[in-house]
Design an enzyme around this catalytic site. Structure first.
Site, PDB file in Angstrom:
ATOM      1  N   LYS A 197       0.833  -1.212   0.000  1.00 58.68           N
ATOM      2  CA  LYS A 197       0.000   0.000   0.000  1.00 58.68           C
ATOM      3  C   LYS A 197       0.865   1.258   0.000  1.00 58.68           C
ATOM      4  CE  LYS A 197      -1.886   2.719   3.196  1.00 58.68           C
ATOM      5  NZ  LYS A 197      -1.976   4.017   2.518  1.00 58.68           N
ATOM      6  N   GLY A 249       7.135   4.429   8.187  1.00 56.73           N
ATOM      7  CA  GLY A 249       6.237   5.552   8.452  1.00 56.73           C
ATOM      8  C   GLY A 249       6.525   6.141   9.814  1.00 56.73           C
ATOM      9  N   SER A 250       5.504   6.757  10.393  1.00 50.63           N
ATOM     10  CA  SER A 250       5.711   7.484  11.641  1.00 50.63           C
ATOM     11  C   SER A 250       5.814   6.525  12.834  1.00 50.63           C
ATOM     12  CB  SER A 250       4.554   8.448  11.862  1.00 50.63           C
ATOM     13  OG  SER A 250       3.348   7.713  11.905  1.00 50.63           O
ATOM     14  N   THR A 251       6.451   7.004  13.879  1.00 49.22           N
ATOM     15  CA  THR A 251       6.576   6.211  15.101  1.00 49.22           C
ATOM     16  C   THR A 251       5.203   5.945  15.701  1.00 49.22           C
ATOM     17  OG1 THR A 251       8.809   6.995  15.488  1.00 49.22           O
ATOM     18  CG2 THR A 251       7.597   6.247  17.425  1.00 49.22           C
ATOM     19  N   GLY A 254       3.646   3.195  13.788  1.00 46.95           N
ATOM     20  CA  GLY A 254       4.470   2.012  14.084  1.00 46.95           C
ATOM     21  C   GLY A 254       4.071   1.368  15.401  1.00 46.95           C
ATOM     22  N   GLU A 271      10.367   0.691  10.148  1.00 44.30           N
ATOM     23  CA  GLU A 271      11.321   1.776   9.880  1.00 44.30           C
ATOM     24  C   GLU A 271      10.587   3.070  10.197  1.00 44.30           C
ATOM     25  OE1 GLU A 271      14.396   1.369   8.956  1.00 44.30           O
ATOM     26  OE2 GLU A 271      14.518  -0.606   8.028  1.00 44.30           O
ATOM     27  N   CYS A 305      13.433  10.709   6.791  1.00 44.19           N
ATOM     28  CA  CYS A 305      13.469  10.154   8.155  1.00 44.19           C
ATOM     29  C   CYS A 305      14.847  10.342   8.783  1.00 44.19           C
ATOM     30  CB  CYS A 305      13.109   8.686   8.125  1.00 44.19           C
ATOM     31  SG  CYS A 305      14.033   7.787   6.892  1.00 44.19           S
ATOM     32  N   GLU A 402      10.284  15.097  15.736  1.00 40.86           N
ATOM     33  CA  GLU A 402      10.521  15.078  14.294  1.00 40.86           C
ATOM     34  C   GLU A 402       9.573  16.064  13.611  1.00 40.86           C
ATOM     35  OE1 GLU A 402       9.226  11.637  11.999  1.00 40.86           O
ATOM     36  OE2 GLU A 402      11.168  11.639  11.006  1.00 40.86           O
TER      37      GLU A 402
END
Ligand code: NAP
Ligand code: MG
Length: 492
Positions: A197, A249-251, A254, A271, A305, A402
């Site tokens: 996706k 993607g984002s933490t 995640g 990641e 990132c 971030e």
């Protein structure tokens, strides 16, 4: 034309007045459909809900195409197709599998210009970066992993490498084609089948890649591309016949994924975000370091990132570095992503532009000193000047969180111990940079940095053979190199 950094395509210190101005990249040869369906089991199929969403060009705010929205039913169809294809694909002699992957690599090279323009149209990145970084590196990942396909037995001596099964792969919007390549190439080389996706704002190059998958003649169901928003991603994560989740993607997301797969047998690589320290010592080659800092934070609008978003300058060279940095920032051109002279393209979405602007407000409120480039911005589209904050404190939000935009936070230091302590003091641990003339300092620093990648006297260098991934809230698992392949294998 001025000299370019070979890896990122960024210009090296050339005043814009002296730039040769070629015509912007034309879109006339670009073959895009008005409407994209889902790519499932080797065919284009309409979404079961009948719903489509717009993908827009962030530089003009104009719609490019209608994109199918996949729901749980569509994801289930894609997973079933991938499951059916898994047996025959994983049993195919590895050197035959490799031929398909090489074919994809070659087709990307043949269509490099088209892929570059579409990537810049859909996501906003400067054409020079799409053309010199994203597209060639994507092809390189397919070549590199194809080469491993029939050598895995030798790569893992004493083990019997086996494909895991069906991989659910979810990718972000900052490097849409490249992230698709990072995910697909090793998965396919190891004999897995895939449901991928792309991000909602940048689906087009993944859909173009689906066309290449068809053209390369991959057996039906080996690669399935489903488009949609977060809920489509969530349907992939929660599908009970997925064996492996690969997420970039984002933490925040995640962590949601991590919770969702507890108690299942799904394997995962995550990641996630970063807040990298770029450290300049007094003995560094200063001009080279300034280029590295510029590249580190403003490459791809800062939507990276591993962006070097925190700069640490050793006190004796602070004034010199800041002066040179500001001069250099004033030469950067923000504007039309298709213009070959553009250094900083469009921010990927309205929402991301708001996030960046909110952080700039927070930085000012926290008392830091603000500087921005002197360039002008286009009147339409989502754009942001390159910015710099000095006088920031370690506890400031713009130092700890971030931002994912062209915002650099600068601090000073007096000793190696101090800078290591400060550099390691964020929730993240993805990457770092160090600039010095002394090899011993590089070794000392790299061994103490909690960062998956540490660059020395360079920044943002990527290679398919190099493992990439983080510590702490930057996630776990590595992509690239043999590490990246092992994430798609059972090694018993
Ligand atoms: P994101 O919001 O986490 O989205 C990433 C992907 O996950 C998108 O495809 C997104 O779909 C999807 N998604 C959203 N919610 C989901 C859910 N609940 N379950 C499953 N999938 C879901 O991140 P982003 O804003 O696109 O990307 C920026 C982040 O990626 C940054 O934090 C950056 O540091 C990180 N990143 C990390 C690396 C690395 O290698 N470590 C590389 C690149 C980027 P939609 O986009 O359609 O919402
Ligand atoms: Mg778009």
């Amino acid at each position: 034309m001025g000299k370019k950094d070979l890896n990122t395509g960024l210009k090296l210190g050339v005043d814009s007045k002296w730039q040769y101005s070629p015509a912007p990249e034309s879109t006339s040869h670009i073959n895009l459909k008005k409407k994209y369906d889902l790519f499932i089991d080797g065919k284009w199929v309409a979404p079961s809900s009948g719903k489509y969403f717009d993908t827009i060009n962030p530089a003009t705010e104009e719609k490019i195409a209608d994109i199918a929205e996949a729901n749980e039913k569509d994801v289930d169809k894609a997973v079933k197709a991938a499951r059916k294809a898994f047996g025959p694909w994983s049993k195919l002699p590895a050197k035959e599998r490799a031929k398909f992957i090489y074919r994809i690599a070659r087709l990307i090279q043949e269509r490099a210009r088209e892929f570059s323009v579409i990537e810049s149209l859909d996501g906003g990145k400067a054409i020079r970066e799409s053309r010199d970084v994203d597209v060639p590196l994507a092809a390189a990942h397919f070549f590199y992993n194809a080469g491993w396909a029939d050598k895995l037995d030798y790569a893992f001596p004493g083990k019997k490498p086996e494909a895991i099964g069906v991989a659910g792969q979810i990718i972000p919007w900052n490097f849409p084609l490249l992230m698709a390549a990072w995910k697909l190439a090793p998965a396919l080389a190891c004999g897995n089948t895939v449901v991928l996706k792309p991000a909602e704002t940048t689906p087009l190059t993944a859909l173009k890649l689906a066309e290449l998958v068809q053209e390369a003649g991959l057996p039906d169901g080996v690669v399935n591309i489903v488009t949609g928003a977060g809920s489509t991603g969530s349907s992939i994560v929660n599908h009970n016949d997925i064996d492996k989740i690969a997420f970039t993607g984002s933490t925040g997301v995640g962590k949601i994924i991590q919770k969702s797969i507890v108690g299942t047998n799904k394997r995962a690589t995550l990641e996630l975000g970063g807040k990298a320290a770029n450290i300049i010592f007094e003995d560094a080659p200063i001009d080279q370091a300034v280029e590295g800092i510029i590249n580190g934070i403003y490459f791809n609008q800062g939507h990276v990132c591993c962006a070097g978003s925190r700069l640490f300058i050793e006190e004796p060279v602070y004034d010199q570095v800041i002066r040179k940095l500001k001069d250099r920032i004033n030469t950067l051109i923000v504007g039309d992503p298709l213009d070959k002279n553009t250094d900083i393209g469009a921010i990927n979405s309205k929402a991301q532009l708001k996030t960046i602007k909110d952080y700039i407000k927070i930085g000012k409120k926290e008392g830091a000193e603000f500087f921005e480039g002197s360039c002008s911005l286009p009147s339409k589209g989502f754009f942001c000047k390159p910015t710099l904050f000095t006088g920031v404190a370690q506890s400031n939000k713009i130092v700890q969180e971030e931002i994912f935009g062209p915002v650099l936070a600068v601090q000073t230091f007096r000793s190696v111990d101090e800078v290591i302590k400060k550099a390691n003091n964020t929730p993240y641990g993805l990457s770092a940079g160090v600039w010095t003339d002394k090899g011993s300092k590089i070794f000392n620093l790299t061994s103490q940095m909690r960062a998956g990648v540490v660059w020395a006297n360079t920044y943002n260098k990527f290679d398919p053979a190099s493992p990439f991934g983080g510590y702490k809230e930057s996630g776990f698992g590595r992509e690239g190199g043999l590490h990246g392949l092992s994430a798609y294998l059972n090694l018993n």
